[in-house]
Design an enzyme around this catalytic site. Sequence first.
Site, PDB file in Angstrom:
ATOM      1  CG  ASP A 116     -13.974 -13.746  -1.438  1.00 33.51           C
ATOM      2  OD1 ASP A 116     -14.294 -13.381  -0.295  1.00 33.51           O
ATOM      3  OD2 ASP A 116     -14.337 -14.832  -1.938  1.00 33.51           O
TER       4      ASP A 116
ATOM      5  N   GLY B 209     -10.985  -7.796  -0.717  1.00 34.80           N
ATOM      6  CA  GLY B 209     -10.234  -7.180   0.371  1.00 34.80           C
ATOM      7  C   GLY B 209     -10.955  -6.061   1.094  1.00 34.80           C
ATOM      8  CE  LYS B 210     -17.201  -6.383   0.800  1.00 38.43           C
ATOM      9  NZ  LYS B 210     -16.783  -7.593   0.058  1.00 38.43           N
ATOM     10  CB  THR B 211     -12.760  -7.526   5.898  1.00 38.79           C
ATOM     11  OG1 THR B 211     -14.110  -7.879   5.571  1.00 38.79           O
ATOM     12  CG2 THR B 211     -12.607  -7.541   7.412  1.00 38.79           C
TER      13      THR B 211
ATOM     14  CE  LYS C  45     -19.445  -8.234   5.929  1.00 38.95           C
ATOM     15  NZ  LYS C  45     -18.676  -8.060   4.696  1.00 38.95           N
TER      16      LYS C  45
ATOM     17  CD  GLU D 142     -16.303  -5.472   5.279  1.00 37.40           C
ATOM     18  OE1 GLU D 142     -16.194  -6.545   4.639  1.00 37.40           O
ATOM     19  OE2 GLU D 142     -15.697  -5.259   6.351  1.00 37.40           O
ATOM     20  N   GLY D 143     -20.055  -3.375   3.302  1.00 33.81           N
ATOM     21  CA  GLY D 143     -21.076  -4.098   2.576  1.00 33.81           C
ATOM     22  C   GLY D 143     -20.739  -5.574   2.425  1.00 33.81           C
TER      23      GLY D 143
ATOM     24  CB  SER E 157      -7.149  -5.033  -2.232  1.00 36.29           C
ATOM     25  OG  SER E 157      -6.634  -5.991  -1.351  1.00 36.29           O
ATOM     26  CD  GLN E 158       0.362  -7.549  -4.838  1.00 34.81           C
ATOM     27  OE1 GLN E 158       0.744  -7.138  -3.751  1.00 34.81           O
ATOM     28  NE2 GLN E 158       1.197  -7.896  -5.803  1.00 34.81           N
TER      29      GLN E 158
END
Length: 222
Positions: free
Chosen positions: A12, A14-16, A37, A116-117, A176-177
């Site tokens: 969680d 922000g990969k996507t 994915k 994407e992992g 990613s913030q």
Amino acid sequence: MSAVFVAGAHTDVGKTHVACALLTAARAAGRSVAALKPVVSGFDRADWAQSDPGRLLAACGRPLTDDALDAVSPWRFVAPLAPPMAARREGRSLGLAEIAVWCRARLDGADLTIVEGVGGLMSPIADDATGLELMTALGLPVVLVGGSYLGAISHTLTALETARGRGLAVCAVVISQSSGSDVPDLAETIADVRRHSGWVPVIGAPRDAEAGGWSATLLAGL
């Protein structure tokens, strides 16, 4: 540029979000795109538009159809757990070889293909493998996504060194913030990661900024 693997330093982070921003930037630059994915858990078959596969399809400009979903994410599981755990609850199994073969067969059809992992770099993705093993099997350049929460610097730098130790080429780190009012300062987090990342570019992805700026910078470096 033909294919990259978007991996996370943690779950969680922000990969996507990063993958979708890259796909959008590539399309804006006139390039054809595709996304994979291969494995996803926590998947609600009745409402999947905002799932990871749904968001990736939308970023690719593809309709949210069953056929398109199968082409992006063939291994889908209901329980929001590590994929092997979720698979066992459905009486199914996951093997690295099958996943890797499926991915390799789909890497050359677009100017940019993103794989994407799941979860973090060392999260189990199959009964016999973590995400790192899939990354190693595919041998793609890596975009590593980290967060800005407390502890994220250690997670990100550890993931970076782990990927390097497997001989993988990390072409960028994206910070990613993270959400929340008590997280460390984003700019300071980026600077500290950059200080220890060697030659790898470190790019910030603020939550309140348009993705076009940083994603174009990221795309240009691939």
